[in-house]
Design a protein around this motif. Structure first.
Motif, PDB file in Angstrom:
ATOM      1  N   ALA A   1      97.772  50.241   4.516  1.00 46.53           N
ATOM      2  CA  ALA A   1      96.566  50.310   5.330  1.00 46.53           C
ATOM      3  C   ALA A   1      95.326  50.542   4.467  1.00 46.53           C
ATOM      4  O   ALA A   1      94.274  49.920   4.678  1.00 46.53           O
ATOM      5  N   ALA A   2      95.442  51.435   3.483  1.00 46.12           N
ATOM      6  CA  ALA A   2      94.305  51.719   2.610  1.00 46.12           C
ATOM      7  C   ALA A   2      93.973  50.517   1.729  1.00 46.12           C
ATOM      8  O   ALA A   2      92.796  50.232   1.467  1.00 46.12           O
ATOM      9  N   PHE A   3      95.006  49.797   1.257  1.00 46.27           N
ATOM     10  CA  PHE A   3      94.774  48.584   0.467  1.00 46.27           C
ATOM     11  C   PHE A   3      94.005  47.557   1.286  1.00 46.27           C
ATOM     12  O   PHE A   3      93.122  46.867   0.768  1.00 46.27           O
ATOM     13  N   GLY A   4      94.330  47.475   2.576  1.00 45.56           N
ATOM     14  CA  GLY A   4      93.612  46.559   3.453  1.00 45.56           C
ATOM     15  C   GLY A   4      92.144  46.917   3.604  1.00 45.56           C
ATOM     16  O   GLY A   4      91.309  46.030   3.838  1.00 45.56           O
ATOM     17  N   ARG A   5      91.816  48.183   3.447  1.00 42.68           N
ATOM     18  CA  ARG A   5      90.405  48.590   3.488  1.00 42.68           C
ATOM     19  C   ARG A   5      89.727  48.430   2.131  1.00 42.68           C
ATOM     20  O   ARG A   5      88.502  48.272   2.054  1.00 42.68           O
ATOM     21  N   ALA A   6      90.512  48.471   1.053  1.00 41.38           N
ATOM     22  CA  ALA A   6      89.933  48.409  -0.289  1.00 41.38           C
ATOM     23  C   ALA A   6      89.528  46.995  -0.695  1.00 41.38           C
ATOM     24  O   ALA A   6      88.489  46.798  -1.347  1.00 41.38           O
ATOM     25  N   MET A   7      90.331  45.997  -0.342  1.00 44.34           N
ATOM     26  CA  MET A   7      90.033  44.640  -0.794  1.00 44.34           C
ATOM     27  C   MET A   7      88.698  44.105  -0.280  1.00 44.34           C
ATOM     28  O   MET A   7      87.970  43.441  -1.033  1.00 44.34           O
ATOM     29  N   PRO A   8      88.306  44.362   0.958  1.00 46.10           N
ATOM     30  CA  PRO A   8      86.962  43.933   1.365  1.00 46.10           C
ATOM     31  C   PRO A   8      85.845  44.588   0.555  1.00 46.10           C
ATOM     32  O   PRO A   8      84.801  43.970   0.321  1.00 46.10           O
ATOM     33  N   TRP A   9      86.044  45.841   0.124  1.00 40.35           N
ATOM     34  CA  TRP A   9      85.062  46.459  -0.757  1.00 40.35           C
ATOM     35  C   TRP A   9      84.930  45.678  -2.066  1.00 40.35           C
ATOM     36  O   TRP A   9      83.820  45.404  -2.530  1.00 40.35           O
TER      37      TRP A   9
ATOM     38  N   THR B   1      82.813  60.548 -12.786  1.00 42.20           N
ATOM     39  CA  THR B   1      84.197  60.162 -12.508  1.00 42.20           C
ATOM     40  C   THR B   1      84.965  61.316 -11.877  1.00 42.20           C
ATOM     41  O   THR B   1      85.703  61.133 -10.894  1.00 42.20           O
ATOM     42  N   TYR B   2      84.799  62.502 -12.424  1.00 44.33           N
ATOM     43  CA  TYR B   2      85.465  63.683 -11.852  1.00 44.33           C
ATOM     44  C   TYR B   2      85.036  63.890 -10.403  1.00 44.33           C
ATOM     45  O   TYR B   2      85.866  64.157  -9.527  1.00 44.33           O
ATOM     46  N   ALA B   3      83.735  63.784 -10.150  1.00 44.85           N
ATOM     47  CA  ALA B   3      83.242  64.002  -8.794  1.00 44.85           C
ATOM     48  C   ALA B   3      83.831  62.994  -7.811  1.00 44.85           C
ATOM     49  O   ALA B   3      84.178  63.338  -6.673  1.00 44.85           O
ATOM     50  N   LEU B   4      83.967  61.745  -8.229  1.00 44.07           N
ATOM     51  CA  LEU B   4      84.506  60.718  -7.335  1.00 44.07           C
ATOM     52  C   LEU B   4      86.003  60.913  -7.085  1.00 44.07           C
ATOM     53  O   LEU B   4      86.481  60.779  -5.958  1.00 44.07           O
ATOM     54  N   ILE B   5      86.751  61.231  -8.137  1.00 39.97           N
ATOM     55  CA  ILE B   5      88.199  61.378  -7.985  1.00 39.97           C
ATOM     56  C   ILE B   5      88.546  62.622  -7.175  1.00 39.97           C
ATOM     57  O   ILE B   5      89.460  62.613  -6.348  1.00 39.97           O
ATOM     58  N   GLU B   6      87.808  63.707  -7.406  1.00 41.34           N
ATOM     59  CA  GLU B   6      88.120  64.975  -6.747  1.00 41.34           C
ATOM     60  C   GLU B   6      87.300  65.205  -5.482  1.00 41.34           C
ATOM     61  O   GLU B   6      87.308  66.307  -4.926  1.00 41.34           O
ATOM     62  N   ALA B   7      86.606  64.177  -5.005  1.00 40.84           N
ATOM     63  CA  ALA B   7      85.734  64.352  -3.842  1.00 40.84           C
ATOM     64  C   ALA B   7      86.487  64.815  -2.602  1.00 40.84           C
ATOM     65  O   ALA B   7      85.905  65.442  -1.705  1.00 40.84           O
TER      66      ALA B   7
ATOM     67  N   ALA C   1      86.132  55.425  -7.648  1.00 43.55           N
ATOM     68  CA  ALA C   1      85.483  55.403  -6.339  1.00 43.55           C
ATOM     69  C   ALA C   1      86.267  54.662  -5.267  1.00 43.55           C
ATOM     70  O   ALA C   1      86.207  55.035  -4.083  1.00 43.55           O
ATOM     71  N   LEU C   2      86.993  53.599  -5.638  1.00 47.19           N
ATOM     72  CA  LEU C   2      87.595  52.743  -4.623  1.00 47.19           C
ATOM     73  C   LEU C   2      88.611  53.473  -3.745  1.00 47.19           C
ATOM     74  O   LEU C   2      88.600  53.300  -2.517  1.00 47.19           O
ATOM     75  N   PRO C   3      89.515  54.286  -4.304  1.00 48.59           N
ATOM     76  CA  PRO C   3      90.417  55.020  -3.406  1.00 48.59           C
ATOM     77  C   PRO C   3      89.675  55.919  -2.423  1.00 48.59           C
ATOM     78  O   PRO C   3      90.100  56.070  -1.267  1.00 48.59           O
ATOM     79  N   LEU C   4      88.558  56.503  -2.851  1.00 49.93           N
ATOM     80  CA  LEU C   4      87.767  57.332  -1.949  1.00 49.93           C
ATOM     81  C   LEU C   4      87.170  56.485  -0.833  1.00 49.93           C
ATOM     82  O   LEU C   4      87.234  56.854   0.357  1.00 49.93           O
ATOM     83  N   LEU C   5      86.598  55.331  -1.177  1.00 54.32           N
ATOM     84  CA  LEU C   5      85.997  54.458  -0.176  1.00 54.32           C
ATOM     85  C   LEU C   5      87.038  53.910   0.802  1.00 54.32           C
ATOM     86  O   LEU C   5      86.736  53.671   1.968  1.00 54.32           O
TER      87      LEU C   5
ATOM     88  N   GLY D   1      94.308  59.234   0.349  1.00 55.02           N
ATOM     89  CA  GLY D   1      94.506  60.637   0.025  1.00 55.02           C
ATOM     90  C   GLY D   1      95.332  60.816  -1.229  1.00 55.02           C
ATOM     91  O   GLY D   1      95.823  59.847  -1.824  1.00 55.02           O
ATOM     92  N   PRO D   2      95.519  62.051  -1.673  1.00 51.39           N
ATOM     93  CA  PRO D   2      96.264  62.320  -2.914  1.00 51.39           C
ATOM     94  C   PRO D   2      97.689  61.767  -2.903  1.00 51.39           C
ATOM     95  O   PRO D   2      98.219  61.416  -3.955  1.00 51.39           O
ATOM     96  N   ASP D   3      98.326  61.705  -1.741  1.00 49.77           N
ATOM     97  CA  ASP D   3      99.712  61.243  -1.656  1.00 49.77           C
ATOM     98  C   ASP D   3      99.825  59.824  -1.122  1.00 49.77           C
ATOM     99  O   ASP D   3     100.906  59.404  -0.688  1.00 49.77           O
TER     100      ASP D   3
END
Length: 508
Positions: A438-446, A223-229, A418-422, A426-428
């Motif tokens: 825009a990022a939400f639009g990329r997350a829902m297909p995942w 979890t740490y690796a995914l969040i801080e990637a 993982a999903l925010p990374l995919l 970004g942090p902000d």
């Protein structure tokens, strides 16, 4: 009138003491259930007040899930060994202490640590609440009591986001946590006064402390690796490698122990393994969706916390009303079709959420997506639980349910990481409406893709259970973070019900 049986007190549900037992278990389990649904609604306000980035919001959710998923099987075993009431009361007290620390947390670090403490309390009280019913009430009344317990719990799950939004917009997000303190102050003395102590006389052997530590540590490092990637540091790479290594060590340890927390032999059932793979896919998608959707509604669509929480009511309301009927349908036609169609409907609902943008209309844009998503959840969750129980011997139903519940929570934990990374968040990201949209639009297909994968796994691997297999006692299934826990039960036939006593669980 109450009786004393060979395994301890046998309280009748119709007695005053029986009603107190039901009240205590519902109140205790509702604390943890509410917490799993209300905190997401508070995330934007928490981030703004503490000056936190997206990683802190992820850890606010995941610190709780991490300790809960890692220790929930141990919590049930502790109750069987040392006394179910004792461990339940300890869990409620621990949960309340963690909630108090969350409510007064001066910074993000204290909040995250306190959430981890909450998860430990949740791991003690969640299995304990159902075990108290099984260990205290007369066999003729247990099925009805479990039905009532799951029904009232479903109501709590349905109103949780609404209550959370009201608290965030009213007295503030800290009261999302502080509310648990007076609930615990009521629950503990009632439990000590009215709930009899019970244990499992057959509980023996050592606790698999090593397995619990290795499993939780592996999840924590991954979890740490995914969040801080985003940082790309050597520490992140080391955490990822270490997490995988600990996961392998966990599997090897469980294979060698005489009394493992997760007996490898249970996966000899192809049906059990297949349904747990479906569970991982489904609850990974749910975890990511509910984490991001409340942010989308508030950050992008401009909803208040109350409006965002109320917006989610259709999904849990549909499950509250229709999960028992869905379970009955699954029994008639078998689990393969529901476990295939349900994820596909959920995937369609999540893709419909792509219509939710700035100034989105609830009736035109949000409600259709949540109705389709809710229909999919209704279709799949009850048959999923039934198939898990039917895939093992009745005497291992409690263990199978616990493993399935822990797998679902671990899937949600990893998805939130993982999903925010995919999706390239970004942090902000949540501070910018356009960027988050825009990022939400990329997350829902995942999320939709993972659900489609779950549907394919179900269609290819799930088969109808053998006649006479174990069936769920929890008829109402509203939890969006994990399937409901089912109690352990003996393989032999139960006692016949007393005259005038109901013989089956409440269809609630």
């Amino acid at each position: 009138m109450d009786d004393d049986g060979p395994s301890g007190p046998q309280v009748r549900l119709a007695s005053a003491r029986g009603r107190w037992i039901l009240f205590t278990t519902v109140l205790g389990s509702s604390m943890a259930l509410l917490d799993s649904t209300v905190v997401n609604v508070a995330l934007p306000r928490i981030g703004r007040d503490l000056g936190a980035d997206l990683a802190v919001l992820q850890w606010t959710v995941n610190a709780y899930l991490l300790t809960l998923a890692g220790l929930i099987l141990v919590g049930g075993a502790l109750g069987d060994r040392y006394g179910r009431r004792r461990i339940f009361v300890l869990g409620v007290t621990w949960f309340a202490l963690g909630s108090l620390l969350c409510g007064i947390a001066p910074d993000a670090g204290v909040l995250i640590a306190s959430r981890a403490l909450q998860g430990i309390g949740g791991a003690l009280l969640t299995p304990g609440s159902l075990a108290l019913i099984q260990g205290s009430l007369h066999p003729a009344d247990r099925a009805r009591a479990v039905g009532l317990w799951s029904g009232f719990g479903g109501v709590g799950a349905a109103v949780g986001p609404f209550v959370g939004g009201w608290l965030v917009d009213g007295p503030g997000w800290r009261w999302v946590f502080l509310l648990n303190v007076p609930l615990a102050a009521l629950c503990v003395p009632v439990a000590l006064r009215h709930v009899p102590e019970s244990k499992d006389p057959q509980a023996h052997g050592r606790f698999d402390v090593g397995g619990a530590v290795l499993g939780a540590a592996a999840l924590a490092l991954v979890t740490y690796a995914l969040i801080e990637a985003w940082s790309g540091s050597a520490l992140v790479v080391a955490a990822a490698v270490g997490g995988v290594a600990l996961a392998v060590a966990f599997v090897l340890l469980e294979r060698r122990r005489a009394d493992p927390m997760v007996p490898p032999g249970i996966f000899a059932s192809r049906q059990f393994t297949a349904v747990n793979l479906v569970t991982l896919c489904v609850y990974a998608a749910f975890g990511g969706f509910f984490f991001l959707s409340v942010l989308q509604l508030q950050v992008v669509a401009g909803y208040s916390a109350l409006a965002a929480g109320a917006a989610l009511l259709p999904t849990t309301a549909l499950m509250l009303l229709l999960s028992a009927r869905s379970g009955a349908l699954g029994e008639r036609i078998g689990p393969r079709i529901p476990l295939t169609v349900g994820p596909l409907l959920c995937a369609a609902g999540m893709l419909l959420m792509l219509r939710v943008g700035p100034g989105a209309s609830y009736v035109r844009d949000v409600l259709p997506a949540l109705l389709v998503l809710g229909a999919g959840m209704v279709t799949l969750v009850a048959p999923l639980t039934a198939t898990v129980l039917a895939s093992v011997d009745p005497g291992r139903a409690g263990l199978a349910s616990g493993i399935n519940n822990a797998a679902a929570r671990a899937a949600g934990l990893l998805a939130v990481a993982a999903l925010p990374l995919l999706a390239g968040m970004g942090p902000d990201a949540y501070r910018s409406a356009d960027g988050f949209d825009a990022a939400f639009g990329r997350a829902m297909p995942w999320c939709a893709g993972v659900l489609v994968l779950g549907a394919l796994v179900a269609w290819a691997t799930v088969r109808s259970p053998a006649p006479g297999s174990a069936r769920p006692q929890c008829r109402t299934q509203c939890a969006v973070t994990a399937p409901p826990l089912e109690a352990s039960r003996a393989p032999e036939r139960p006692e016949p019900p007393a005259a005038g006593s109901p013989a089956t669980g409440s269809p609630a």
